[in-house]
Design a protein around this motif. Structure first.
Motif, PDB file in Angstrom:
ATOM      1  N   ALA A  72      25.014 -27.015 -52.854  1.00 20.06           N
ATOM      2  CA  ALA A  72      25.959 -26.011 -53.352  1.00 20.06           C
ATOM      3  C   ALA A  72      27.047 -25.721 -52.337  1.00 20.06           C
ATOM      4  N   ILE A  73      28.240 -25.459 -52.863  1.00 18.94           N
ATOM      5  CA  ILE A  73      29.347 -24.896 -52.087  1.00 18.94           C
ATOM      6  C   ILE A  73      29.453 -23.434 -52.480  1.00 18.94           C
ATOM      7  N   ARG A  74      29.422 -22.557 -51.516  1.00 13.44           N
ATOM      8  CA  ARG A  74      29.512 -21.121 -51.792  1.00 13.44           C
ATOM      9  C   ARG A  74      30.799 -20.574 -51.192  1.00 13.44           C
ATOM     10  N   ILE A  75      31.509 -19.792 -51.973  1.00 15.11           N
ATOM     11  CA  ILE A  75      32.792 -19.223 -51.552  1.00 15.11           C
ATOM     12  C   ILE A  75      32.644 -17.707 -51.473  1.00 15.11           C
ATOM     13  N   GLN A 104      33.890  -4.183 -42.831  1.00 18.10           N
ATOM     14  CA  GLN A 104      34.339  -5.147 -43.825  1.00 18.10           C
ATOM     15  C   GLN A 104      33.240  -5.389 -44.849  1.00 18.10           C
ATOM     16  N   ILE A 105      33.661  -5.801 -46.040  1.00 17.07           N
ATOM     17  CA  ILE A 105      32.753  -6.017 -47.160  1.00 17.07           C
ATOM     18  C   ILE A 105      32.795  -7.485 -47.545  1.00 17.07           C
ATOM     19  N   VAL A 106      31.630  -8.100 -47.703  1.00 17.31           N
ATOM     20  CA  VAL A 106      31.549  -9.503 -48.091  1.00 17.31           C
ATOM     21  C   VAL A 106      31.068  -9.594 -49.536  1.00 17.31           C
ATOM     22  N   LYS A 107      31.677 -10.486 -50.274  1.00 20.49           N
ATOM     23  CA  LYS A 107      31.324 -10.705 -51.677  1.00 20.49           C
ATOM     24  C   LYS A 107      31.291 -12.206 -51.948  1.00 20.49           C
ATOM     25  N   ARG A 108      30.191 -12.674 -52.495  1.00 15.52           N
ATOM     26  CA  ARG A 108      30.117 -14.085 -52.886  1.00 15.52           C
ATOM     27  C   ARG A 108      30.727 -14.217 -54.279  1.00 15.52           C
ATOM     28  N   VAL A 109      31.816 -14.982 -54.358  1.00 20.56           N
ATOM     29  CA  VAL A 109      32.570 -15.049 -55.603  1.00 20.56           C
ATOM     30  C   VAL A 109      32.254 -16.286 -56.418  1.00 20.56           C
ATOM     31  N   ASP A 110      31.708 -17.334 -55.794  1.00 18.81           N
ATOM     32  CA  ASP A 110      31.419 -18.550 -56.551  1.00 18.81           C
ATOM     33  C   ASP A 110      30.341 -19.368 -55.863  1.00 18.81           C
ATOM     34  N   GLU A 111      29.587 -20.097 -56.676  1.00 20.05           N
ATOM     35  CA  GLU A 111      28.642 -21.093 -56.194  1.00 20.05           C
ATOM     36  C   GLU A 111      28.880 -22.363 -56.997  1.00 20.05           C
ATOM     37  N   LEU A 112      29.354 -23.404 -56.340  1.00 20.28           N
ATOM     38  CA  LEU A 112      29.775 -24.640 -57.001  1.00 20.28           C
ATOM     39  C   LEU A 112      28.707 -25.703 -56.793  1.00 20.28           C
ATOM     40  N   ASN A 113      28.230 -26.276 -57.894  1.00 18.02           N
ATOM     41  CA  ASN A 113      27.088 -27.190 -57.829  1.00 18.02           C
ATOM     42  C   ASN A 113      27.386 -28.562 -58.406  1.00 18.02           C
ATOM     43  N   LYS A 153      41.467 -22.318 -57.329  1.00 13.91           N
ATOM     44  CA  LYS A 153      41.120 -21.062 -57.977  1.00 13.91           C
ATOM     45  C   LYS A 153      41.867 -20.950 -59.298  1.00 13.91           C
ATOM     46  N   ALA A 154      41.133 -20.757 -60.400  1.00  8.56           N
ATOM     47  CA  ALA A 154      41.725 -20.707 -61.732  1.00  8.56           C
ATOM     48  C   ALA A 154      42.247 -19.307 -62.037  1.00  8.56           C
ATOM     49  N   VAL A 155      42.889 -19.160 -63.198  1.00  4.21           N
ATOM     50  CA  VAL A 155      43.490 -17.887 -63.569  1.00  4.21           C
ATOM     51  C   VAL A 155      42.436 -16.813 -63.823  1.00  4.21           C
ATOM     52  N   ASN A 156      41.192 -17.229 -64.076  1.00  3.34           N
ATOM     53  CA  ASN A 156      40.139 -16.240 -64.300  1.00  3.34           C
ATOM     54  C   ASN A 156      39.454 -15.808 -63.010  1.00  3.34           C
ATOM     55  N   GLY A 157      39.963 -16.272 -61.861  1.00  2.00           N
ATOM     56  CA  GLY A 157      39.421 -15.860 -60.572  1.00  2.00           C
ATOM     57  C   GLY A 157      38.324 -16.740 -60.024  1.00  2.00           C
ATOM     58  N   HIS A 158      37.855 -17.719 -60.807  1.00  2.00           N
ATOM     59  CA  HIS A 158      36.801 -18.604 -60.343  1.00  2.00           C
ATOM     60  C   HIS A 158      37.395 -19.921 -59.849  1.00  2.00           C
ATOM     61  N   TRP A 159      36.650 -20.567 -58.943  1.00  2.00           N
ATOM     62  CA  TRP A 159      37.070 -21.858 -58.406  1.00  2.00           C
ATOM     63  C   TRP A 159      36.540 -22.959 -59.306  1.00  2.00           C
ATOM     64  N   LEU A 160      37.433 -23.855 -59.729  1.00  2.00           N
ATOM     65  CA  LEU A 160      37.071 -24.945 -60.622  1.00  2.00           C
ATOM     66  C   LEU A 160      37.445 -26.272 -59.978  1.00  2.00           C
ATOM     67  N   GLU A 161      36.711 -27.302 -60.348  1.00  2.00           N
ATOM     68  CA  GLU A 161      36.983 -28.615 -59.784  1.00  2.00           C
ATOM     69  C   GLU A 161      38.276 -29.168 -60.357  1.00  2.00           C
ATOM     70  N   TYR A 162      39.159 -29.593 -59.457  1.00  2.00           N
ATOM     71  CA  TYR A 162      40.470 -30.075 -59.857  1.00  2.00           C
ATOM     72  C   TYR A 162      40.513 -31.594 -59.892  1.00  2.00           C
ATOM     73  N   SER A 163      39.771 -32.246 -59.062  1.00  2.00           N
ATOM     74  CA  SER A 163      39.730 -33.704 -59.085  1.00  2.00           C
ATOM     75  C   SER A 163      38.455 -34.199 -58.429  1.00  2.00           C
ATOM     76  N   GLU A 164      38.089 -35.413 -58.760  1.00  2.00           N
ATOM     77  CA  GLU A 164      36.949 -36.087 -58.165  1.00  2.00           C
ATOM     78  C   GLU A 164      37.368 -37.492 -57.793  1.00  2.00           C
ATOM     79  N   ILE A 165      37.214 -37.828 -56.528  1.00  2.00           N
ATOM     80  CA  ILE A 165      37.643 -39.126 -56.018  1.00  2.00           C
ATOM     81  C   ILE A 165      36.426 -39.884 -55.540  1.00  2.00           C
ATOM     82  N   GLY A 166      36.020 -40.887 -56.283  1.00  2.00           N
ATOM     83  CA  GLY A 166      34.889 -41.694 -55.863  1.00  2.00           C
ATOM     84  C   GLY A 166      35.277 -42.667 -54.770  1.00  2.00           C
TER      85      GLY A 166
END
Length: 510
Positions: free
Chosen positions: A383-386, A451-460, A492-505
């Motif tokens: 996982a990638i966590r942001i 300071q306050i920490v917030k986990r906003v996304d977990e990318l799997n 980061k998409a318009v809904n505030g979440h991080w989405l995959e933009y490309s995949e390079i094999g």
């Protein structure tokens, strides 16, 4: 009054924006545009003109050293500027008001902008597909374990298990070898360029328990074996070798962070900032407290400075020193975030939790003017966590659902075996072993903030462990690589979440 949630659910504009997000997300859209899978389709469409890839030395780069762990003898490099230049087409156009303000006109605008965004993204992908990877034989006699680019992206250093470092210069679209030399008596596990204001300096750490700094002597002939001179040789204070290093620069001032395989964090500063030959320890602590990892246990330690000149503006407005150092330290399955106050003492502002296995990498995103910090972690659990690190305007903000960490919430630090009283920043870290000191509370300590920490996304999306994460220069694009032989980019998409933009094999390119 109509329920606000119900109104949002039936809002045609919101529904259209959600539709855009779904269309832009993989697998349907991105699977058809991935250049490494369908290069001919991405580059040969008659309505798309790929053109030449621009020569952009400042564009973000990523070198896929992961594949070299599998025994490959080539290095892959790609410039990602073209892949993201069209990424922000859709949202600004969607925000333009319609002439008559009608719903049908808005829907038409959404459709037109979505189509334009698709073609813009496809054009960007076709450019990247036409340029592709630069694959060349690195010449090392064993695995390449670390790669790093200089500030401008025009020079590269590679470190290998063959005990050697190699420096490469970019000339037009090719990389030429400048120097190769034996740097350590064991495999080299990490290497970093220092900042642009300190000369051409490279730092390396090896399994021989040494951290060495090398400075280029331009009067020496390239490939002579003497072009990079050893100027500093630091030894590990424990029986464990160093595992990670990083530099921090504020104009012509520099700092060095190191961490050993048994969890000893060290921060160094030159005794004279104009001379990098002599360094002194200004901070040290055990990041695992009283629970050090077992000798046979797999460990994960990483250090990463916040690279920008200034901290986040909201933190400065709350009282943080403008020259405060920011340091993220990955310690097994968590990340500790430190800052320095106005007396140059470290204090912990956050702990990034949530990883189920060890953390392999941590990265800061540039963009201090956004009002909050963004950090990303790469974990063995796949996982990638942001995380977002924000500064409340008052202590009342700490009552929100996000976790808060005060300035006195510091790490317990066992005393070193040798008797040495740390001073400066080190005193701030070592003071944690004595428990909270009311005089150092964030309400009284100069330059200490909450300071306050917030986990906003977990990318799997990665199919396996994630090894590396890195943000683009603007901090709006995240690049990752892992055991699945793929380089993935995220936005980061318009809904505030991080989405995959490309995949390079990359597996088929070697």
């Amino acid at each position: 009054m109509m329920d606000q949630h119900a109104t949002t659910e039936h809002d045609p504009i919101q529904l259209s924006l959600d539709a855009v997000t779904r269309r832009l997300h993989r697998p349907a859209f991105l699977a058809n545009l991935t250049p490494s899978r369908l290069p001919s389709r991405a580059a040969s469409d008659s309505s798309v003109s790929p053109g030449e890839a621009p020569n952009a030395p400042n564009a973000p780069h990523i070198a896929d050293a992961r594949s070299l762990h599998r025994g490959h003898s080539h290095l892959n490099i790609v410039t990602l500027e073209d892949a993201v230049e069209q990424a922000d087409l859709v949202l600004p156009l969607l925000q333009e008001p319609s002439a008559d303000g009608s719903t049908s006109a808005i829907d038409a605008n959404v459709h037109d902008c979505l189509e334009a965004g698709f073609w813009g993204a496809r054009n960007a992908y076709s450019k990247m597909a036409s340029a592709g990877f630069q694959t060349f034989a690195h010449g090392h006699q064993d695995l390449v374990l670390a790669v790093d680019f200089n500030y401008f992206g025009t020079r590269m250093v590679t470190a290998s298990s063959d005990h050697r470092l190699k420096v490469w210069d970019k000339k037009e679209e090719s990389w030429s070898l400048v120097e190769s030399w034996k740097a350590h008596d064991a495999e080299i596990v990490d290497v970093k360029w220092n900042g642009p204001f300190m000369g051409e300096v490279v730092g390396s750490i090896g399994e021989d328990g040494r951290c060495k700094l090398w400075q280029e002597d331009v009067t020496e002939v390239p490939m002579s074996g003497n072009r990079f001179k050893l100027i500093t040789n630091l030894a590990s204070q424990t029986n464990a070798p160093f595992m990670s290093l990083d530099f921090k620069n504020i104009m012509q001032e520099t700092w060095l962070a190191l961490i050993t395989r048994d969890g000893l964090l060290l921060v160094y500063e030159p005794t004279d900032q104009s001379n990098l030959n002599e360094w002194g320890i200004i901070a040290e602590t055990w990041v695992c407290g009283n629970n050090p990892p077992e000798r046979q246990e797999e460990v994960g330690f990483k250090v990463a400075f916040h690279k920008e000149k200034l901290p986040c503006w909201t933190a400065i407005m709350a009282g943080l020193d403008r020259k405060s150092l920011g340091l993220a330290v990955a310690a097994m399955n968590k990340v500790l975030v430190f800052r320095t106050d106005k007396t140059k003492r470290f204090f912990k502002v956050a702990e990034l939790a949530g990883a189920r296995q060890i953390i392999r990498d941590v990265a800061w995103a540039n963009g201090s003017m956004r009002g909050y910090d963004v950090l990303a972690t790469a974990s063995k659990d796949g996982a990638i966590r942001i995380y977002e690190l924000s500064t409340p305007r008052s202590d009342k903000a700490s009552s929100t659902g996000a976790s808060a960490s005060t300035a006195v919430d510091t790490i317990s630090s066992p005393q070193m075996s040798k008797s040495r009283a740390p001073s400066g920043i080190g005193a701030g870290l070592a003071g944690a072993s004595k428990g909270p000191d009311p005089a150092q509370d964030h309400e009284h300590g100069p330059g200490r903030i909450t300071q306050i920490v917030k986990r906003v996304d977990e990318l799997n999306s990665h199919q396996g462990a994630v090894w590396r994460v890195a943000f683009s220069q603007m901090g709006d694009l995240l690049v990752s690589t892992g055991d699945d032989a793929a380089i993935r980019t995220w936005k980061k998409a318009v809904n505030g979440h991080w989405l995959e933009y490309s995949e390079i094999g990359t597996s088929g390119d070697n």
